[in-house]
Design a protein around this motif. Structure first.
Motif, PDB file in Angstrom:
ATOM      1  N   VAL A 136       3.247   1.236  -4.719  1.00 58.52           N
ATOM      2  CA  VAL A 136       2.673   1.696  -3.451  1.00 58.52           C
ATOM      3  C   VAL A 136       3.132   0.829  -2.272  1.00 58.52           C
ATOM      4  N   TYR A 137       4.444   0.856  -2.039  1.00 55.90           N
ATOM      5  CA  TYR A 137       5.009   0.119  -0.912  1.00 55.90           C
ATOM      6  C   TYR A 137       5.508   1.062   0.182  1.00 55.90           C
ATOM      7  N   HIS A 138       5.467   2.386  -0.091  1.00 55.67           N
ATOM      8  CA  HIS A 138       5.930   3.383   0.869  1.00 55.67           C
ATOM      9  C   HIS A 138       5.358   4.731   0.434  1.00 55.67           C
ATOM     10  N   TYR A 139       5.593   5.757   1.262  1.00 52.01           N
ATOM     11  CA  TYR A 139       5.156   7.100   0.881  1.00 52.01           C
ATOM     12  C   TYR A 139       5.935   7.577  -0.346  1.00 52.01           C
ATOM     13  N   GLU A 192       6.114  -3.617   7.740  1.00 57.59           N
ATOM     14  CA  GLU A 192       5.026  -3.116   8.571  1.00 57.59           C
ATOM     15  C   GLU A 192       4.112  -4.215   9.103  1.00 57.59           C
ATOM     16  N   HIS A 193       4.494  -5.478   8.853  1.00 53.44           N
ATOM     17  CA  HIS A 193       3.727  -6.614   9.376  1.00 53.44           C
ATOM     18  C   HIS A 193       2.258  -6.545   8.950  1.00 53.44           C
ATOM     19  N   LYS A 194       2.068  -6.279   7.667  1.00 53.17           N
ATOM     20  CA  LYS A 194       0.735  -6.209   7.084  1.00 53.17           C
ATOM     21  C   LYS A 194       0.709  -7.072   5.831  1.00 53.17           C
ATOM     22  N   MET A 252      -1.927  -6.396   0.236  1.00 56.85           N
ATOM     23  CA  MET A 252      -3.069  -5.582  -0.155  1.00 56.85           C
ATOM     24  C   MET A 252      -3.346  -4.468   0.855  1.00 56.85           C
ATOM     25  N   GLU A 253      -3.074  -4.721   2.132  1.00 59.09           N
ATOM     26  CA  GLU A 253      -3.211  -3.656   3.139  1.00 59.09           C
ATOM     27  C   GLU A 253      -2.183  -2.554   2.881  1.00 59.09           C
ATOM     28  N   ILE A 254      -0.971  -2.968   2.558  1.00 60.68           N
ATOM     29  CA  ILE A 254       0.081  -1.998   2.238  1.00 60.68           C
ATOM     30  C   ILE A 254      -0.316  -1.188   1.004  1.00 60.68           C
ATOM     31  N   TYR A 313      -0.900   2.951   1.083  1.00 61.09           N
ATOM     32  CA  TYR A 313       0.000   3.869   0.403  1.00 61.09           C
ATOM     33  C   TYR A 313      -0.589   4.431  -0.890  1.00 61.09           C
ATOM     34  N   THR A 314      -1.584   3.754  -1.461  1.00 64.93           N
ATOM     35  CA  THR A 314      -2.322   4.368  -2.574  1.00 64.93           C
ATOM     36  C   THR A 314      -3.099   5.576  -2.067  1.00 64.93           C
ATOM     37  N   ASP A 315      -3.792   5.399  -0.935  1.00 70.06           N
ATOM     38  CA  ASP A 315      -4.538   6.518  -0.341  1.00 70.06           C
ATOM     39  C   ASP A 315      -3.591   7.656   0.040  1.00 70.06           C
ATOM     40  N   ALA A 316      -2.421   7.305   0.596  1.00 72.66           N
ATOM     41  CA  ALA A 316      -1.450   8.325   0.988  1.00 72.66           C
ATOM     42  C   ALA A 316      -0.937   9.088  -0.229  1.00 72.66           C
TER      43      ALA A 316
END
Length: 471
Positions: A31-34, A90-92, A95-97, A101-104
């Motif tokens: 989960v690092y991208h769509y 994405e400068h995050k 865990m924010e990433i 992307y898990t939600d996405a």
């Protein structure tokens, strides 16, 4: 049900270890991208497999991991951590990433009617399990320490390449072009079970271990998460064909060395979605997502149908023209279903015969193309509309194309449009044209059509009679 087993290279009758519970594992996303639509083809076909098993009467427990640590930019345990790469982009925080992307990913799954697995486990939840497995492999002499990392020793196996018949030289990890060889390895095919700070000082996620502060290798995640939730024997392991080597190959090596017996009976691999330039990949920059398809006006169900029209073991070529063809097929199918009336009784004998064709398609190595064709067989069948609707509703438990709800929505829309455009004078002219055609007075019928056309009205002859609309 017969399924192609990548391990035996042949179709086999599916026989679960326990008929009261099919244990199914799915490799989840990093989960690092769509997720691009090539990734999602795999999840669609795995979804159809799970729903087919349930449809055929098997209870199923399906487990999937979320990779939020440990997956490097090369599947051969080299390069930058994909999660770190996403966080930097994405400068995050990592865990924010992972959360975003898990939600996405699951939002895309919802749009495509992909059922959420019974258990979804993030990799970062299972550090204790990884440490236990790594230590056990060390104790058994199946792993070794080198350069601060723990490696699995593939020389201890009787057979390492289990999914193919290629030469070992062609598949040697660490010597491919563009991949730097790891000199810590005793054998080129060995892989990392645990990385320590000695090699990755800037790793964001680290945990204490007997071998130093570090983090798990990617391959060990699926083994531990599967064993944690499904026990020591697995019925079906799913994933994309690109995971067969090295990821699934390494899973088998470490799992069976840890357990001391065969681990998984059936391996289900979905083949690539290709474009004109080759396999779809995030690394190529621009990639197609479900959201992009929606922005271009496509119902996500069109993409699901596009996938179902091809067998999961064939590479599928994506083009906008091919997707347009799927969109036309979907719209026509929904329009035909919308004409069915909720009238008559369900003929159970006729329904059983229609279901037999559908079940045969599923049993033939998940032949989704034939399963879709079974819907058209229903529409052509000589039985009541109530029977047809019952069959379509039943089949869509597996196909999940929103066939009934989309048809009902179309029928409501058509009724509303007819009500909104009601005009007694126009209706009378349309009726007069119909009577003229019945009387074979085609000159009069054509005259009325031209008169209506001059008034901005188009007539459409349908199986349900003449309809009209304003131009």
């Amino acid at each position: 049900m017969y399924l192609y087993n990548s391990l035996s290279h042949q179709k086999e009758l599916f026989v679960p270890n326990d008929p009261n519970l099919v244990k199914m594992y799915t490799c989840g996303p990093t989960v690092y991208h769509y997720a691009h639509i090539g990734n999602l083809r795999t999840y669609i076909m795995e979804d159809v497999l799970e729903k087919s098993l349930r449809y055929l009467g098997y209870p199923v427990k399906r487990v999937m991991n979320i990779t939020d640590v440990g997956h490097l930019s090369s599947d051969a345990d080299t390069g930058e951590d994909k999660m770190i790469k996403g966080a930097k982009r994405e400068h995050k925080t990592v865990m924010e990433i992972a959360k975003y992307y898990t939600d996405a990913f699951f939002a895309d799954c919802d749009k495509l009617n992909i059922k959420r697995p019974d258990v979804v486990e993030p990799a970062t939840n299972c550090i204790a399990e990884y440490i236990h497995m790594v230590q056990t492999l060390l104790d058994k002499g199946k792993a070794y320490l080198a350069g601060g990392n723990v490696y699995f020793d593939t020389s201890t196996l009787e057979q390492y390449y289990v999914f193919n018949d290629h030469d070992e030289e062609d598949l040697a990890v660490g010597v491919r072009e563009g991949v730097e060889e790891d000199t810590n390895k005793r054998n080129r095919n060995d892989f990392v079970l645990w990385f320590t700070k000695s090699k990755f000082e800037d790793q964001a996620l680290k945990w204490d271990s007997p071998w130093g502060v570090g983090y798990p290798g990617w391959h060990i995640e699926c083994s531990c998460i599967s064993i944690k939730h499904l026990g020591e024997s697995l019925d079906i392991h799913c994933g994309g064909i690109d995971n067969a080597f090295p990821h699934h190959t390494n899973e088998i090596a470490q799992s069976e060395s840890y357990l001391g017996h065969k681990w998984c009976n059936y391996w289900f691999h979905v083949h690539h979605l290709n474009t004109d330039s080759g396999k779809m990949s995030k690394s190529k920059g621009e990639f197609l997502t479900v959201s992009l398809l929606e922005q271009k006006g496509y119902d996500p169900m069109v993409y699901r149908l596009f996938c179902l029209q091809s067998h999961y073991r064939r590479n599928l070529v994506f083009s906008w023209e091919n997707l347009d063809n799927a969109a036309q097929a979907y719209d026509k199918l929904i329009a035909r279903i919308a004409t069915l009336k909720k009238e008559g009784e369900v003929d159970e004998a006729a329904l059983a015969k229609l279901k037999e064709r559908f079940v045969n398609a599923l049993n033939a190595d998940l032949n989704t193309s034939l399963a879709v064709t079974a819907i058209y067989d229903v529409l052509k069948a000589k039985c009541s509309d109530a029977t047809k609707l019952a069959a379509i509703r039943d089949f869509d438990r597996v196909l999940s194309l929103n066939l009934i709800s989309a048809a009902e929505a179309l029928a409501r829309k058509q009724a509303e449009e007819e009500a909104a455009s009601a005009d007694p004078e126009i209706d009378a002219l349309v009726a007069a044209r119909t009577e003229a055609k019945k009387a074979k007075n085609f000159a009069e019928a054509d005259r009325i059509r031209e008169e209506l056309k001059a008034r901005g009205i188009e007539i459409m002859d349908t199986p349900q009679g003449a309809k009209w609309r304003k131009l």
